[in-house]
Design an enzyme around this catalytic site. Structure first.
Site, PDB file in Angstrom:
ATOM      1  N   GLU A  32       2.673   4.873  -4.412  1.00  9.40           N
ATOM      2  CA  GLU A  32       2.530   5.653  -5.442  1.00  9.40           C
ATOM      3  C   GLU A  32       4.043   6.284  -5.720  1.00  9.40           C
ATOM      4  O   GLU A  32       4.300   6.625  -6.662  1.00  9.40           O
ATOM      5  CB  GLU A  32       1.431   6.477  -5.408  1.00  9.40           C
ATOM      6  CG  GLU A  32       0.178   5.848  -5.530  1.00  9.40           C
ATOM      7  CD  GLU A  32      -0.365   5.013  -4.354  1.00  9.40           C
ATOM      8  OE1 GLU A  32       0.199   5.470  -3.220  1.00  9.40           O
ATOM      9  OE2 GLU A  32      -1.284   4.237  -4.518  1.00  9.40           O
ATOM     10  N   ASP A  68      -9.020   3.441  -2.811  1.00  8.32           N
ATOM     11  CA  ASP A  68     -10.103   4.057  -1.908  1.00  8.32           C
ATOM     12  C   ASP A  68     -11.308   4.433  -2.580  1.00  8.32           C
ATOM     13  O   ASP A  68     -11.640   5.579  -2.734  1.00  8.32           O
ATOM     14  CB  ASP A  68      -9.576   5.017  -1.051  1.00  8.32           C
ATOM     15  CG  ASP A  68      -8.334   4.390  -0.180  1.00  8.32           C
ATOM     16  OD1 ASP A  68      -8.247   3.261  -0.046  1.00  8.32           O
ATOM     17  OD2 ASP A  68      -7.396   5.521   0.335  1.00  8.32           O
ATOM     18  N   ASP A 121       0.774  -1.065   0.145  1.00  5.51           N
ATOM     19  CA  ASP A 121       0.090  -0.143  -0.100  1.00  5.51           C
ATOM     20  C   ASP A 121       0.974   1.222   0.005  1.00  5.51           C
ATOM     21  O   ASP A 121       2.031   1.183   0.233  1.00  5.51           O
ATOM     22  CB  ASP A 121      -0.866  -0.020   1.307  1.00  5.51           C
ATOM     23  CG  ASP A 121      -1.902   1.146   1.040  1.00  5.51           C
ATOM     24  OD1 ASP A 121      -2.385   1.523   0.142  1.00  5.51           O
ATOM     25  OD2 ASP A 121      -2.836   1.323   2.270  1.00  5.51           O
TER      26      ASP A 121
HETATM   27  O1  MIG Z   1      -3.739   6.330   3.876  1.00  8.49           O
HETATM   28  O2  MIG Z   1      -4.014   1.348   5.817  1.00  8.49           O
HETATM   29  O3  MIG Z   1      -6.091   2.401   0.170  1.00  8.49           O
HETATM   30  O4  MIG Z   1      -7.027   0.289   1.843  1.00  8.49           O
HETATM   31  O5  MIG Z   1      -6.885   0.535   4.422  1.00  8.49           O
HETATM   32  C1  MIG Z   1      -4.736   5.354   4.155  1.00  8.49           C
HETATM   33  C2  MIG Z   1      -5.070   2.156   5.728  1.00  8.49           C
HETATM   34  C3  MIG Z   1      -3.857   4.043   4.078  1.00  8.49           C
HETATM   35  C4  MIG Z   1      -4.926   3.057   1.975  1.00  8.49           C
HETATM   36  C5  MIG Z   1      -5.566   2.021   1.624  1.00  8.49           C
HETATM   37  C6  MIG Z   1      -6.441   1.315   2.244  1.00  8.49           C
HETATM   38  C7  MIG Z   1      -6.113   0.992   3.484  1.00  8.49           C
HETATM   39  C8  MIG Z   1      -5.486   2.456   4.681  1.00  8.49           C
HETATM   40  N1  MIG Z   1      -4.573   2.858   3.575  1.00  8.49           N
END
Ligand code: MIG
Length: 818
Positions: A425, A500, A422
């Site tokens: 980017e 999201d 996660d």
């Molecule tokens: O800034 O880890 O897209 O699925 O639950 C949010 C917390 C960070 C973004 C992900 C989301 C996840 C969340 N993350």
């Protein structure tokens, strides 16, 4: 829709744009030519009969095709005829011809059926911008000139051409008339269809013109833009904000041909472990082991299928990656073993940022080994993310990738079976929703680059590190990697989920076209968060979303902190039953879905596909993006509005059977489907076997015996293939798999079904294969299925059920009606 604003026609040549002039041939090789035009080197190469590469290296830049998108392979173009006269150089393969006119340099293609495509605009062709001007993203002091100027190619937009794909997009399926930006971002919460670029960038478009497809891939990890006849209805342009212009033209002529070549170029989706196809449950976050146990128990007690549970960042120690929160998760190994015993697989999140903390070994080791990104002054680049101040591995450095991969050891040792990459980017908090500044340095272990040059690759490289690490640490298992960010080729490292989304009907609607376009961009394994991430879901929304979600290649319910919890049982008995029934259907469909995954793995065909995949000649399908095909056999038309139980469905040519009522419809037809809650509009193609397992709540709960082929016979014929293997590991590469063809022919009241001999050496514990012929109006006069078979007719269900012993030999069933 957003990017289809009405614009007045732009001036023919944008300010500062310099198109290439006259070209001369420098060298001719067996399958390509090299030319010089002004200070640019231009190369055109046939890589395969239906795949050409164009390299444009302006202003003395060196020829370089290095790319994180590509898998290395030796291409076989077959015989290529290189022709040259004073005006034109041609490269002809067995499928198509590339034409290069020399004064000025312009490139175009035609195929042996006489179709012209990817023709340079005569006036503008290829070129560069003499100054960055007002182009975004290139405001960077770059005295050494490494970055290069913005580059662009203008192609003609032919009247009938429609553009699809373009990676991760909201908005409609058809991108004709739109302007697309390729720059990975973590968009602000609650994005709408106005948000053009999201977390992943795949600068690829599949173009359809009167039933024939071609494809275009611009291989650049800097900021890329496609103008798909938006600025000018007669032109499409494709540009990168700096550097070289390297693009690939796929000649098709079918969408499947284009995707087959595209995934040969950028890599195939690996075969997933079978459990990864089951239902997943997630939440930001399940905060304690006890909460996770409670969720696990509820699924089993409530008889709702679930194969995977997801642990989000609150399971970490102060959001430090590769750690466990000691208060909430004092004994992760014990917890995960317990979950495993209940049939669950656990997936853990790993963010890109590493907390700057001298007492945190991950941080200090990466620092000692000098594996982080740098400021232009040579210091560690830092920004805030969840753990506070963080630094960021330079995933362009192979050593950093290897090191990162190795960090997964404690997670896998504790029993984690999947890695969720996660914030890659990368997403940064200062300023909110930002990413690295363009001048951050990726030292690259020797080949330093500015961030802008590699931005769109960062997420893919992180996913690659996770996958390769998993493979090294658990060589006998198939890795399960889920990534938010990615670039072209991400499909060979990870599945992509679309980040999201929101718990709104609008987002449910958007996800249909979004997943179709991802599939057309090589990412067959993809999904959106079922029920939506931001905002509060309602029972009806979750139920309708689940009706759709079970056909996503990736099926997971996930939601955000501070929103209403979204597990399927939280909205009352009625909605719980619908979710249960739908997820049970998903579980029964696993042998079908797995067959589709194997097809995707081998050929690049997406699992969830637009209607035009099978019907490129039927133009009505080009805009039918509120329905889709799941493989060849199923057509699904979800309801995406509250309080609605009827909807329009377009059924393309062929005979279709409504899954619930058995009603037959002969396409092409526009019908009004009745789809009350729990009975979404699903149609099964006639004479096409749909493999189903018995009901189960998770993979491995019990022996999948019998395997059932559901068939809807109807005058005419059809065929399907079925694939299975151990569902994990690599024994299929040693021949331990099973593939068979199932055909069904119906003529004058006689049904002839053949299950072909098994290819492959897979041995089965299962004892029976069942063939279930549906919509058989009356008791058959005679059924011949061999001595070992048994059959029965169920008049009320209108079903003929034939049970065959499981053997590798072929089976034939002959049914005479009346
Ligand atoms: O800034 O880890 O897209 O699925 O639950 C949010 C917390 C960070 C973004 C992900 C989301 C996840 C969340 N993350």
């Amino acid at each position: 829709m957003p990017s289809k604003r009405m614009t007045t026609r732009k001036p023919a040549s944008p300010p500062g744009y310099q198109t290439v002039g006259r070209a001369t041939t420098i060298t001719k090789e067996a399958s390509g030519v090299c030319l010089r035009a002004d200070s640019a080197t231009v190369e055109l190469t046939a890589l395969a009969p239906d795949l050409f590469r164009v390299g444009f290296f302006p202003q003395g830049r060196a020829v370089d095709y290095g790319s994180v998108a590509l898998v290395s392979r030796d291409w076989q173009s077959g015989p290529v005829t290189v022709g040259e006269d004073a005006e034109e150089v041609t490269l002809a393969t067995s499928a198509a011809t590339a034409h290069i006119s020399l004064e000025p340099l312009r490139i175009g293609f035609d195929d042996h059926a006489g179709r012209e495509f990817a023709l340079d605009d005569p006036e503008l062709g290829m070129g560069w911008f003499t100054a960055p001007g007002d182009l975004p993203g290139v405001d960077l002091a770059n005295q050494s000139g490494t970055l290069g100027k913005p580059v662009r190619v203008y192609k003609q937009h032919r009247a009938g051409e429609h553009y699809f794909g373009c990676g991760e997009r909201t908005g409609e399926l058809d991108k004709t008339g739109s302007h697309q930006i390729f720059w990975n971002v973590d968009p602000p919460p609650g994005h709408t269809a106005l948000q053009n670029n999201l977390y992943a960038s795949i600068p690829f478009t599949l173009v359809l013109d009167a039933g024939r497809a071609w494809g275009f891939f611009l291989d650049s990890t800097t900021r890329v833009e496609f103008d798909l006849a938006h600025d000018d209805p007669q032109r499409a342009w494709f540009g990168a904000s700096n550097g070289d212009l390297v693009y690939y033209v796929f000649c098709g002529p079918t969408p499947a041909d284009v995707l087959a070549r595209y995934t040969e170029l950028t890599g195939h989706t690996p075969l997933p472990p079978l459990w990864a196809l089951g239902n997943g449950q997630s939440r930001f976050s399940y905060e304690t082991a006890e909460e996770v146990r409670e969720i696990a128990r509820s699924f089993r007690e409530r008889d709702i299928p679930c194969d995977a549970l997801y642990l989000d960042i609150d399971a970490l120690d102060g959001y430090r990656v590769f750690t466990w929160n000691p208060a909430g998760f004092p004994d992760p190994e014990g917890l995960l073993a317990e979950l495993r015993g209940m049939g669950f697989h656990t997936v853990s999140i790993v963010d890109a940022g590493v907390k700057v903390d001298e007492h945190y070994p991950v941080y200090t080791e990466g620092k000692e080994r000098d594996l982080y990104c740098k400021t232009p002054q040579g210091n560690e680049y830092q920004n805030a993310v969840w753990p506070g101040i963080c630094t960021f591995p330079d995933f362009t450095n192979p050593e950093a990738r290897r090191w990162w991969g190795d960090q997964h050891r404690p997670l896998l040792d504790a029993g984690v079976e999947g890695i969720w990459a996660d914030m890659n980017e990368p997403a940064l908090f200062i300023p909110p929703n930002s990413t690295m500044p363009p001048d951050v340095i990726h030292p690259g272990g020797g080949k330093a680059q500015f961030h802008i040059q590699v931005h769109n690759a960062y997420g893919s490289l992180m996913a690659q590190a996770a996958r390769e690490g998993s493979l090294r640490l658990r060589p006998e298992r198939r890795p399960f990697i889920i990534s938010r960010s990615g670039y072209a080729g991400i499909q060979r490292h990870a599945l992509l989920w679309t980040g999201d989304n929101s718990s709104t009907w609008e987002h449910l609607t958007m996800s249909l076209a979004q997943l179709q376009n991802l599939g057309l961009s090589g990412v067959g394994w993809a999904g959106v968060d079922i029920g939506g991430f931001y905002g509060d879901a309602t029972g009806e929304l979750l139920a309708r979303w689940t009706e759709f979600g079970i056909f996503q290649a990736f099926c997971r319910n996930h939601s955000e902190k501070q929103t209403r919890h979204q597990e399927p049982w939280l909205f009352g008995e009625r909605y719980e039953s619908i979710c249960r029934a739908m997820l049970k259907l998903r579980q029964r469909l696993l042998p079908y879905l797995y067959t589709l995954f194997e097809e995707c793995h081998r050929t690049g065909a997406p699992i969830l596909r637009p209607l035009f995949w099978a019907y490129p000649e039927d133009k009505a399908t080009y805009s039918m993006d509120d329905e889709f095909l799941c493989g060849d056999t199923l057509l699904v038309a979800p309801i995406t509005r509250p309080g609605v139980e009827y909807r329009h469905v377009y059924l393309p040519a062929g005979s279709w059977f409504h899954l619930w009522t058995g009603a037959r419809i002969d396409g092409p037809a526009h019908v009004l489907a009745h789809a009350p809650l729990g009975q979404p509009a699903i149609y099964v193609r006639a004479n096409t076997a749909l493999p189903l397992w018995p009901e189960m709540n998770y993979v491995g709960q019990r022996e999948a015996d019998p395997l059932t082929f559901v068939l809807h016979p109807c005058e005419g014929s059809g065929s399907a293939t079925f694939y299975e293997d151990a569902g994990d590991g690599y024994e299929h590469l040693n021949g331990f798999y099973a593939r068979r063809a199932i055909t069904c022919e119906v003529e004058a009241g006689h049904i002839h079904v053949e299950i072909g001999e098994q290819e492959g050496a897979l041995l089965h514990a299962r004892r029976h294969t069942r063939v279930e012929l549906r919509e058989i109006a009356s008791e058959p006069g005679a059924v011949h299925a061999g001595k070992a078979a048994t059959w029965r007719y169920e008049p009320e269900q209108r079903r003929l059920i034939v049970d065959l012993p499981e053997t590798a030999a072929s089976h034939v069933i002959d049914v005479s009606m009346g």
